[in-house]
Motif scaffolding. Structure first.
Motif, PDB file in Angstrom:
ATOM      1  N   VAL A 116       0.832  -1.199   0.000  1.00  0.00           N
ATOM      2  CA  VAL A 116       0.000   0.000   0.000  1.00  0.00           C
ATOM      3  C   VAL A 116       0.871   1.254   0.000  1.00  0.00           C
ATOM      4  CG1 VAL A 116      -1.672   1.338   1.345  1.00  0.00           C
ATOM      5  CG2 VAL A 116      -1.966  -1.130   1.097  1.00  0.00           C
ATOM      6  N   THR A 117       1.941   1.239   0.770  1.00  0.00           N
ATOM      7  CA  THR A 117       2.839   2.396   0.833  1.00  0.00           C
ATOM      8  C   THR A 117       3.519   2.618  -0.505  1.00  0.00           C
ATOM      9  OG1 THR A 117       3.196   1.992   3.188  1.00  0.00           O
ATOM     10  CG2 THR A 117       4.753   3.455   2.088  1.00  0.00           C
ATOM     11  N   ARG A 118       4.025   1.555  -1.117  1.00  0.00           N
ATOM     12  CA  ARG A 118       4.666   1.690  -2.440  1.00  0.00           C
ATOM     13  C   ARG A 118       3.688   2.229  -3.474  1.00  0.00           C
ATOM     14  NH1 ARG A 118       7.206  -3.454  -1.317  1.00  0.00           N
ATOM     15  NH2 ARG A 118       5.477  -4.381  -2.432  1.00  0.00           N
ATOM     16  N   GLU A 119       2.470   1.690  -3.481  1.00  0.00           N
ATOM     17  CA  GLU A 119       1.464   2.156  -4.438  1.00  0.00           C
ATOM     18  C   GLU A 119       1.094   3.614  -4.188  1.00  0.00           C
ATOM     19  OE1 GLU A 119      -1.737  -0.630  -4.005  1.00  0.00           O
ATOM     20  OE2 GLU A 119      -0.839  -2.061  -5.395  1.00  0.00           O
ATOM     21  N   THR A 120       1.005   3.987  -2.931  1.00  0.00           N
ATOM     22  CA  THR A 120       0.664   5.363  -2.595  1.00  0.00           C
ATOM     23  C   THR A 120       1.756   6.319  -3.055  1.00  0.00           C
ATOM     24  OG1 THR A 120      -0.676   4.650  -0.713  1.00  0.00           O
ATOM     25  CG2 THR A 120       0.094   6.935  -0.696  1.00  0.00           C
ATOM     26  N   VAL A 121       3.011   5.959  -2.840  1.00  0.00           N
ATOM     27  CA  VAL A 121       4.133   6.785  -3.303  1.00  0.00           C
ATOM     28  C   VAL A 121       4.097   6.908  -4.823  1.00  0.00           C
ATOM     29  CG1 VAL A 121       6.649   6.890  -3.521  1.00  0.00           C
ATOM     30  CG2 VAL A 121       5.612   6.403  -1.304  1.00  0.00           C
ATOM     31  N   ASP A 122       3.847   5.799  -5.515  1.00  0.00           N
ATOM     32  CA  ASP A 122       3.765   5.830  -6.975  1.00  0.00           C
ATOM     33  C   ASP A 122       2.613   6.722  -7.436  1.00  0.00           C
ATOM     34  OD1 ASP A 122       5.938   4.115  -7.148  1.00  0.00           O
ATOM     35  OD2 ASP A 122       4.708   2.328  -7.544  1.00  0.00           O
ATOM     36  N   ASP A 123       1.460   6.583  -6.783  1.00  0.00           N
ATOM     37  CA  ASP A 123       0.299   7.406  -7.128  1.00  0.00           C
ATOM     38  C   ASP A 123       0.583   8.889  -6.877  1.00  0.00           C
ATOM     39  OD1 ASP A 123      -1.142   5.154  -7.817  1.00  0.00           O
ATOM     40  OD2 ASP A 123      -2.375   5.139  -5.993  1.00  0.00           O
ATOM     41  N   LEU A 124       1.185   9.182  -5.750  1.00  0.00           N
ATOM     42  CA  LEU A 124       1.505  10.569  -5.406  1.00  0.00           C
ATOM     43  C   LEU A 124       2.498  11.155  -6.407  1.00  0.00           C
ATOM     44  CD1 LEU A 124       1.107  12.937  -3.494  1.00  0.00           C
ATOM     45  CD2 LEU A 124       2.801  11.917  -1.973  1.00  0.00           C
ATOM     46  N   LEU A 148       8.914  16.041  -6.370  1.00  0.00           N
ATOM     47  CA  LEU A 148       9.566  16.028  -5.063  1.00  0.00           C
ATOM     48  C   LEU A 148      10.702  15.009  -5.152  1.00  0.00           C
ATOM     49  CD1 LEU A 148       6.502  16.006  -2.623  1.00  0.00           C
ATOM     50  CD2 LEU A 148       7.948  17.936  -3.252  1.00  0.00           C
ATOM     51  N   PRO A 149      11.946  15.476  -5.321  1.00  0.00           N
ATOM     52  CA  PRO A 149      13.067  14.560  -5.536  1.00  0.00           C
ATOM     53  C   PRO A 149      13.250  13.534  -4.420  1.00  0.00           C
ATOM     54  CG  PRO A 149      13.723  16.809  -6.002  1.00  0.00           C
ATOM     55  CD  PRO A 149      12.360  16.873  -5.376  1.00  0.00           C
ATOM     56  N   SER A 150      12.900  13.891  -3.202  1.00  0.00           N
ATOM     57  CA  SER A 150      13.127  12.967  -2.093  1.00  0.00           C
ATOM     58  C   SER A 150      11.881  12.164  -1.736  1.00  0.00           C
ATOM     59  CB  SER A 150      13.640  13.727  -0.875  1.00  0.00           C
ATOM     60  OG  SER A 150      12.785  14.803  -0.566  1.00  0.00           O
ATOM     61  N   LEU A 151      10.834  12.213  -2.577  1.00  0.00           N
ATOM     62  CA  LEU A 151       9.631  11.431  -2.323  1.00  0.00           C
ATOM     63  C   LEU A 151       9.993   9.951  -2.312  1.00  0.00           C
ATOM     64  CD1 LEU A 151       6.530  11.298  -2.056  1.00  0.00           C
ATOM     65  CD2 LEU A 151       6.428  11.215  -4.552  1.00  0.00           C
ATOM     66  N   VAL A 206       5.431   7.625   4.405  1.00  0.00           N
ATOM     67  CA  VAL A 206       5.763   8.246   3.133  1.00  0.00           C
ATOM     68  C   VAL A 206       6.674   9.422   3.438  1.00  0.00           C
ATOM     69  CG1 VAL A 206       4.865   9.490   1.129  1.00  0.00           C
ATOM     70  CG2 VAL A 206       3.604   7.527   2.056  1.00  0.00           C
ATOM     71  N   ILE A 207       7.820   9.452   2.779  1.00  0.00           N
ATOM     72  CA  ILE A 207       8.789  10.526   2.972  1.00  0.00           C
ATOM     73  C   ILE A 207       8.525  11.583   1.906  1.00  0.00           C
ATOM     74  CG2 ILE A 207      11.236  11.144   2.953  1.00  0.00           C
ATOM     75  CD1 ILE A 207      11.790   8.159   3.622  1.00  0.00           C
ATOM     76  N   LEU A 208       8.126  12.762   2.348  1.00  0.00           N
ATOM     77  CA  LEU A 208       7.915  13.858   1.413  1.00  0.00           C
ATOM     78  C   LEU A 208       9.193  14.674   1.260  1.00  0.00           C
ATOM     79  CD1 LEU A 208       4.365  14.991   2.526  1.00  0.00           C
ATOM     80  CD2 LEU A 208       4.976  13.575   0.568  1.00  0.00           C
ATOM     81  N   GLY A 209       9.983  14.743   2.303  1.00  0.00           N
ATOM     82  CA  GLY A 209      11.297  15.359   2.230  1.00  0.00           C
ATOM     83  C   GLY A 209      11.285  16.862   2.050  1.00  0.00           C
ATOM     84  N   ASN A 210      12.454  17.364   1.771  1.00  0.00           N
ATOM     85  CA  ASN A 210      12.635  18.794   1.575  1.00  0.00           C
ATOM     86  C   ASN A 210      12.338  19.162   0.131  1.00  0.00           C
ATOM     87  OD1 ASN A 210      13.591  19.081   4.218  1.00  0.00           O
ATOM     88  ND2 ASN A 210      15.648  18.538   3.578  1.00  0.00           N
TER      89      ASN A 210
END
Length: 71
Positions: free
Chosen positions: A16-24, A35-38, A48-52
């Motif tokens: 779910v986390t991987r899919e959410t990151v891909d979707d985002l 977001l380079p650090s997503l 989920v790491i949104l980063g700087n």
């Protein structure tokens, strides 16, 4: 992007986390935002790491979310 709702009780949190990151990543790209650090954190529960991001990216996020709220 995934077409299913991943928040079923038996869903694998890592998947779910991987899919959410891909979707985002995909939806942000549709708005010209990167977001380079997503990514995903490997802790439990996974996060989920949104980063700087730079000011221009932050401003773009504000503009997109504000426009979405005005609909």
């Amino acid at each position: 992007m995934t077409d299913h709702h991943p928040h079923t009780p038996d869903a694998d949190p890592d998947l779910v986390t991987r899919e959410t990151v891909d979707d985002l990543r995909a939806i942000l790209a549709e708005h010209g935002i990167k977001l380079p650090s997503l990514g995903r954190d490997f802790g439990h529960p996974p996060l989920v790491i949104l980063g700087n991001c730079n000011l221009a990216t932050a401003r773009a996020l504000v503009d997109v979310l504000r426009a979405k709220g005005e609909r």
